[in-house]
Design an enzyme around this catalytic site. Structure first.
Site, mmCIF file in Angstrom:
data_model
loop_
_atom_site.group_PDB
_atom_site.id
_atom_site.type_symbol
_atom_site.label_atom_id
_atom_site.label_comp_id
_atom_site.label_asym_id
_atom_site.label_seq_id
_atom_site.Cartn_x
_atom_site.Cartn_y
_atom_site.Cartn_z
ATOM 1 N N HIS A 69 26.727 -45.362 61.979
ATOM 2 C CA HIS A 69 25.691 -44.342 61.782
ATOM 3 C C HIS A 69 25.871 -43.236 62.804
ATOM 4 O O HIS A 69 26.157 -43.499 63.975
ATOM 5 C CB HIS A 69 24.283 -44.936 61.931
ATOM 6 C CG HIS A 69 23.209 -43.885 61.856
ATOM 7 N ND1 HIS A 69 22.777 -43.361 60.669
ATOM 8 C CD2 HIS A 69 22.509 -43.238 62.835
ATOM 9 C CE1 HIS A 69 21.850 -42.438 60.910
ATOM 10 N NE2 HIS A 69 21.670 -42.350 62.206
ATOM 11 N N ASP A 120 9.297 -46.506 56.234
ATOM 12 C CA ASP A 120 9.873 -45.445 57.051
ATOM 13 C C ASP A 120 9.658 -44.083 56.412
ATOM 14 O O ASP A 120 9.338 -43.106 57.098
ATOM 15 C CB ASP A 120 11.365 -45.697 57.263
ATOM 16 C CG ASP A 120 12.048 -44.543 57.981
ATOM 17 O OD1 ASP A 120 11.646 -44.246 59.119
ATOM 18 O OD2 ASP A 120 12.969 -43.938 57.406
ATOM 19 N N ARG A 156 4.864 -38.428 60.777
ATOM 20 C CA ARG A 156 5.405 -38.005 62.073
ATOM 21 C C ARG A 156 5.794 -36.533 62.048
ATOM 22 O O ARG A 156 5.611 -35.813 63.035
ATOM 23 C CB ARG A 156 6.628 -38.852 62.428
ATOM 24 C CG ARG A 156 6.319 -40.291 62.784
ATOM 25 C CD ARG A 156 7.598 -41.109 62.874
ATOM 26 N NE ARG A 156 8.498 -40.570 63.884
ATOM 27 C CZ ARG A 156 9.813 -40.770 63.890
ATOM 28 N NH1 ARG A 156 10.385 -41.489 62.935
ATOM 29 N NH2 ARG A 156 10.557 -40.242 64.841
ATOM 30 N N SER A 201 13.240 -45.862 62.874
ATOM 31 C CA SER A 201 13.532 -45.106 61.656
ATOM 32 C C SER A 201 15.017 -45.178 61.308
ATOM 33 O O SER A 201 15.390 -45.429 60.159
ATOM 34 C CB SER A 201 13.105 -43.643 61.844
ATOM 35 O OG SER A 201 13.405 -42.886 60.689
ATOM 36 N N LYS A 204 17.002 -48.639 58.251
ATOM 37 C CA LYS A 204 17.831 -48.436 57.054
ATOM 38 C C LYS A 204 19.194 -49.108 57.213
ATOM 39 O O LYS A 204 19.780 -49.576 56.230
ATOM 40 C CB LYS A 204 17.973 -46.937 56.787
ATOM 41 C CG LYS A 204 16.664 -46.269 56.387
ATOM 42 C CD LYS A 204 16.844 -44.820 56.037
ATOM 43 C CE LYS A 204 16.983 -43.934 57.257
ATOM 44 N NZ LYS A 204 15.735 -43.815 58.035
#
Length: 522
Positions: free
Chosen positions: A136, A221, A228, A243, A247
């Site tokens: 990621h 999320d 947020r 967050s 995932k």
């Protein structure tokens, strides 16, 4: 609405917390999971109330237990915790933070709010699945690493279940780039995604695929981030961690490598903030049973030579085919930073999957698969399996060009010290390659191709870049902004290293840049 939220938060601040005392528990990282709709509420939670949960975090006398966090998220998804109550809790977290166990528990609760990859029921010829590894990136300008990295690592027989996002603001999105390939499908359910990865290709299972998270992946999320975004609670390490990691953890990988960026073109300008985020995400991953590490990398300059969806795909195609095309020197000149970080991330993934003993060995192995065409072959298999046009990627020069183009001419001679990534990212939005809001569409053909990279010398009047767009009215402003993004020096300069450090559960160590000296493309 916001006045109601504020008054709710203030009233809670004056109300003492009345929660039963409970011992902290660790997160259960079992791969057999259920969605929030089927979770049972324990008798231990009978006395929990939204007000009590919020007040406990507001007072910050003791951390939440995992049961409290799981209950609060579950009730939010059921509609029993209202948006204004969630907003108050998010603000309390933003002000008082969360410890490692709380952050991991929040991450797991968000995972459990939706579908989870159920790998144990999948086998290949009765044998256990290969190691599952993912990557990621926290996002940047020209960051197209995943397009090469996923097929490169999958070409070693590892499973790479990569879920990616769309671009927003100055940063690009992997899904937008892939969808610039005609026919390329990115929407899959969790079961469809698993079946896709294990589907047959020319040489056994596909192993690698990049998709967009379905609406049933981490729905908590999505709802929490929407709150947020409008309540000034985005910049919280705990909330950022949960967050991002929720995932990734929903994929249930065996290991995960993070690319955490800092600099002008990232969401964290300072390296210290990126280090803190990297440590938090690693702790959350490890507590959820996933071996996690991170590279902390610089995003001051545009990565590679292209910004814009199809142009970035084209750059990646050039790199994946450079061994056979004879364009290796050209690719190295324009995309050296992209190649180096891709090979390093691949090497770390191979080390964590125990395919390579050291980072140096992993870099050499990844380089071999890149130059030999194995990476390109796997990319073709991925595109074909996901419905994309092979003709398009095999003849990238035939891709429809934008209606308007403009050359960016250097106003002076000298060495290029930097190309401001943030400024270029904003130009990308202006010309249609990016979006200001998530519901906007993007122009796949729009983008910027750079002919000069930081550290190189240019003459007055030399072409620095070419802009492509369907918006004729923005060409002049875009051209000026691109020129302004270039910094010049009369003296030769040394660009700072791209990779700053490697972070693991054992700590932070400075990256050994001599490892990159082993990358030879003779």
């Amino acid at each position: 609405y916001f006045l109601h939220s504020f008054l709710m938060f203030c009233s809670i601040a004056c109300t003492p917390a009345r929660l039963p005392t409970m011992e902290n528990t660790t997160v259960n990282a079992s791969a057999s999971t259920t969605s929030s709709s089927s979770q049972e509420i324990s008798p231990e939670t009978a006395n929990f109330t939204p007000q009590g949960i919020i007040a406990k975090k507001r007072s910050n006398i003791s951390p939440h237990t995992s049961q409290e966090i799981a209950w609060f998220i579950h009730q939010f998804m059921q509609g029993n915790v209202k948006d204004y109550q969630m907003s108050a809790w998010l603000m309390a977290i933003c002000l008082n933070g969360m410890d490692e166990e709380e952050t991991a528990a929040l991450t797991e609760a968000m995972v459990q709010s939706g579908d989870v990859m159920d790998w144990p029921k999948h086998e290949i010829d009765g044998e256990e699945l290969p190691h599952k590894v993912d990557k990621h990136s926290t996002g940047g300008v020209g960051d197209k690493v995943s397009l090469i990295l996923a097929p490169l690592v999958a070409s070693f027989g590892l499973l790479v279940p990569m879920m990616a996002g769309r671009g927003l603001g100055h940063t690009g999105g992997t899904i937008d780039k892939l969808e610039s390939i005609p026919g390329f499908r990115t929407q899959y359910s969790a079961d469809e995604f698993a079946n896709l990865l294990l589907s047959d290709s020319d040489n056994g299972p596909l192993n690698g695929a990049i998709v967009s998270p379905s609406s049933n992946i981490c729905p908590a999320d999505k709802r929490m981030y929407a709150l947020r975004d409008v309540t000034a609670t985005v910049t919280s390490i705990a909330l950022q961690t949960s967050s991002i990691m929720s995932k990734k953890i929903a994929e249930r990988p065996d290991s995960l490598v993070l690319d955490v960026k800092f600099g002008k073109g990232s969401f964290n300008n300072e390296v210290e903030a990126s280090l803190e985020l990297a440590k938090s995400m690693i702790q959350a991953g490890e507590l959820c049973g996933i071996r996690t590490s991170a590279l902390v990398t610089r995003m001051d300059n545009v990565m590679g030579c292209a910004v814009g969806n199809w142009l970035e795909v084209k750059e990646c195609i050039n790199i994946m085919t450079m061994g056979a095309s004879g364009k290796t020197p050209e690719c190295i000149s324009r995309s050296k930073d992209l190649i180096e970080i891709t090979l390093t991330l691949a090497a770390q993934m191979l080390v964590q999957a125990k395919k390579a003993a050291t980072l140096q060995e992993g870099i050499a192995m990844a380089q071999d698969h890149l130059l030999s065409g194995k990476c390109w072959k796997k990319f073709r298999e991925m595109v074909q399996a996901q419905g994309g046009s092979l003709r398009c990627i095999e003849s990238p020069e035939d891709y429809p060009k934008a209606k308007y183009s403009a050359k960016v001419i250097s106003p002076k001679k000298g060495f290029i010290t930097s190309i401001d990534a943030l400024e270029i990212g904003l130009v990308g939005v202006l010309i249609g390659a990016g979006r200001k809001s998530i519901d906007e569409s993007v122009d796949f053909s729009a983008g910027i191709w750079f002919h000069i990279r930081p550290g190189q010398y240019v003459e007055n009047g030399q072409v620095l870049a070419t802009i492509y767009t369907e918006r004729n009215t923005v060409v002049a402003n875009a051209t000026k902004s691109v020129i302004d993004a270039f910094s010049f020096s009369e003296k030769e300069v040394t660009t700072p290293p791209l990779i700053a450090s490697i972070v693991t559960k054992d700590g932070v160590r400075e990256f050994d840049h001599s490892l990159l000296e082993s990358i030879k493309f003779d």
